[in-house]
Design a protein around this motif. Structure first.
Motif, PDB file in Angstrom:
ATOM      1  N   THR A 103       0.860  -1.185   0.000  1.00 47.48           N
ATOM      2  CA  THR A 103       0.000   0.000   0.000  1.00 47.48           C
ATOM      3  C   THR A 103       0.896   1.235   0.000  1.00 47.48           C
ATOM      4  O   THR A 103       2.094   1.148   0.301  1.00 47.48           O
ATOM      5  CB  THR A 103      -0.899   0.037   1.245  1.00 47.48           C
ATOM      6  N   PRO A 104       0.346   2.403  -0.319  1.00 43.07           N
ATOM      7  CA  PRO A 104       1.156   3.622  -0.267  1.00 43.07           C
ATOM      8  C   PRO A 104       1.808   3.854   1.091  1.00 43.07           C
ATOM      9  O   PRO A 104       2.874   4.475   1.178  1.00 43.07           O
ATOM     10  CB  PRO A 104       0.141   4.714  -0.606  1.00 43.07           C
ATOM     11  N   ALA A 105       1.179   3.345   2.158  1.00 47.80           N
ATOM     12  CA  ALA A 105       1.749   3.525   3.493  1.00 47.80           C
ATOM     13  C   ALA A 105       3.088   2.814   3.627  1.00 47.80           C
ATOM     14  O   ALA A 105       4.015   3.319   4.285  1.00 47.80           O
ATOM     15  CB  ALA A 105       0.774   3.021   4.549  1.00 47.80           C
ATOM     16  N   SER A 106       3.221   1.648   3.003  1.00 48.62           N
ATOM     17  CA  SER A 106       4.486   0.916   3.089  1.00 48.62           C
ATOM     18  C   SER A 106       5.583   1.644   2.308  1.00 48.62           C
ATOM     19  O   SER A 106       6.743   1.679   2.728  1.00 48.62           O
ATOM     20  CB  SER A 106       4.316  -0.511   2.566  1.00 48.62           C
ATOM     21  N   ARG A 107       5.219   2.225   1.190  1.00 46.15           N
ATOM     22  CA  ARG A 107       6.195   3.005   0.423  1.00 46.15           C
ATOM     23  C   ARG A 107       6.634   4.237   1.218  1.00 46.15           C
ATOM     24  O   ARG A 107       7.817   4.568   1.272  1.00 46.15           O
ATOM     25  CB  ARG A 107       5.602   3.420  -0.925  1.00 46.15           C
ATOM     26  N   ALA A 108       5.666   4.903   1.822  1.00 51.61           N
ATOM     27  CA  ALA A 108       5.981   6.088   2.622  1.00 51.61           C
ATOM     28  C   ALA A 108       6.883   5.728   3.798  1.00 51.61           C
ATOM     29  O   ALA A 108       7.750   6.515   4.191  1.00 51.61           O
ATOM     30  CB  ALA A 108       4.699   6.733   3.113  1.00 51.61           C
ATOM     31  N   ARG A 109       6.702   4.536   4.354  1.00 48.24           N
ATOM     32  CA  ARG A 109       7.519   4.117   5.491  1.00 48.24           C
ATOM     33  C   ARG A 109       8.987   3.997   5.077  1.00 48.24           C
ATOM     34  O   ARG A 109       9.888   4.422   5.814  1.00 48.24           O
ATOM     35  CB  ARG A 109       7.021   2.770   6.035  1.00 48.24           C
TER      36      ARG A 109
END
Length: 280
Positions: free
Chosen positions: A266-272
């Motif tokens: 998800t975009p959250a994993s990329r942002a992390r």
């Protein structure tokens, strides 16, 4: 203040070495290029050449100086100027019908040595020609020196054309490297550590002894690479397009906290993985 872990300092460098090492290489390389160019100027023949080697020797030294100057510039750009974090190499994708976070490798640590080897081969051929024109008996010696490298060159060029990446999914982690593809489910990852292989550090996801999910597949090509004796997935430190400390922290989190794996892909994993970069 807490002391920074040793592997954090190691992995922070693009190729696993401290910046002063790269600056030293740049300075020495630049001096070699300038020496060759100066040698070329010195060898420019007089209106009446005093030695038949002067003209070809001058050309060879000039070409060598220019090529080695290119080596110096590319080394400087790749290892000292280019940002470590490359957001374009971190993407959320659908892989095999499921969400995944894909990290495309940085290949400078593999590409730059091949380029330098190619330049050395060109210089060796030039030297052999110059020695041959001067009737030197052992004119072929430079070709013998670079011969083994020329034999493996096709395989290395093929490797450069292969897609290489780290694949994170809610199920596990995989690596498609130059030589092989490996995979481990998160539940089979026993330890996450850093080992030094050759001149750079490698992030190692060590699997349990009887890890049923471990997969190791040799990629087609010349050479015989043996499978590791124990389950493991290796990521060369210089290949990471993100801060290695952030990468290690994310791996540990996904291994230790199964509930967090749902965010992978998800975009959250990329942002992390890009959190320190985007925070600047």
């Amino acid at each position: 203040m807490d002391q920074e872990p040793e592997y954090h300092r190691d992995l922070r460098a693009v190729g696993g070495s401290a910046p002063f090492v790269y600056w030293s290489v740049v300075v020495v390389s630049a001096l070699v290029a300038l020496w060759l160019l100066a040698l070329a100027t010195h060898l420019i023949p007089e209106p009446v050449p005093r030695h038949e080697l002067s003209a070809p020797g001058s050309v060879a030294a000039a070409v060598g100086g220019v090529l080695w100057g290119v080596v110096t510039v590319t080394f400087y750009v790749n290892y000292l100027r280019r940002p470590r974090v490359d957001p374009d190499r971190v993407a959320v994708q659908d892989v095999d019908g499921g969400p995944a976070l894909v990290l495309t490798w940085r290949t400078t640590f593999h590409r730059q040595p091949i380029f330098v080897a190619g330049v050395v081969a060109v210089l060796a051929v030039q030297l052999a020609v110059v020695l041959s024109l001067s009737d030197t008996p052992a004119w072929w010696a430079p070709l013998v020196v670079v011969g083994p490298g020329l034999l493996v060159a096709p395989a290395k060029i093929i490797e450069l054309r292969r897609p290489v990446r780290v694949l994170l999914t809610p199920r596990g982690v995989g690596v498609t490297g130059f030589d092989a593809e490996t995979w481990l489910d998160w539940s089979d990852v026993r330890e996450i550590a850093v080992e030094h292989v050759n001149q750079w550090p490698v992030v190692v996801l060590a699997g349990k002894t009887a890890a049923a999910s471990w997969r190791y597949e040799r990629r087609p090509g010349p050479g015989a690479l043996r499978a590791p004796l124990h389950p493991r997935v290796d990521v060369p430190g210089p290949a990471l397009p993100v801060d290695a400390r952030v990468f290690m922290a994310a791996l540990s989190r996904y291994r230790d906290e199964p509930a967090t794996r749902a965010e992978i892909g998800t975009p959250a994993s990329r942002a992390r993985l890009l959190e320190e970069h985007t925070a600047r």
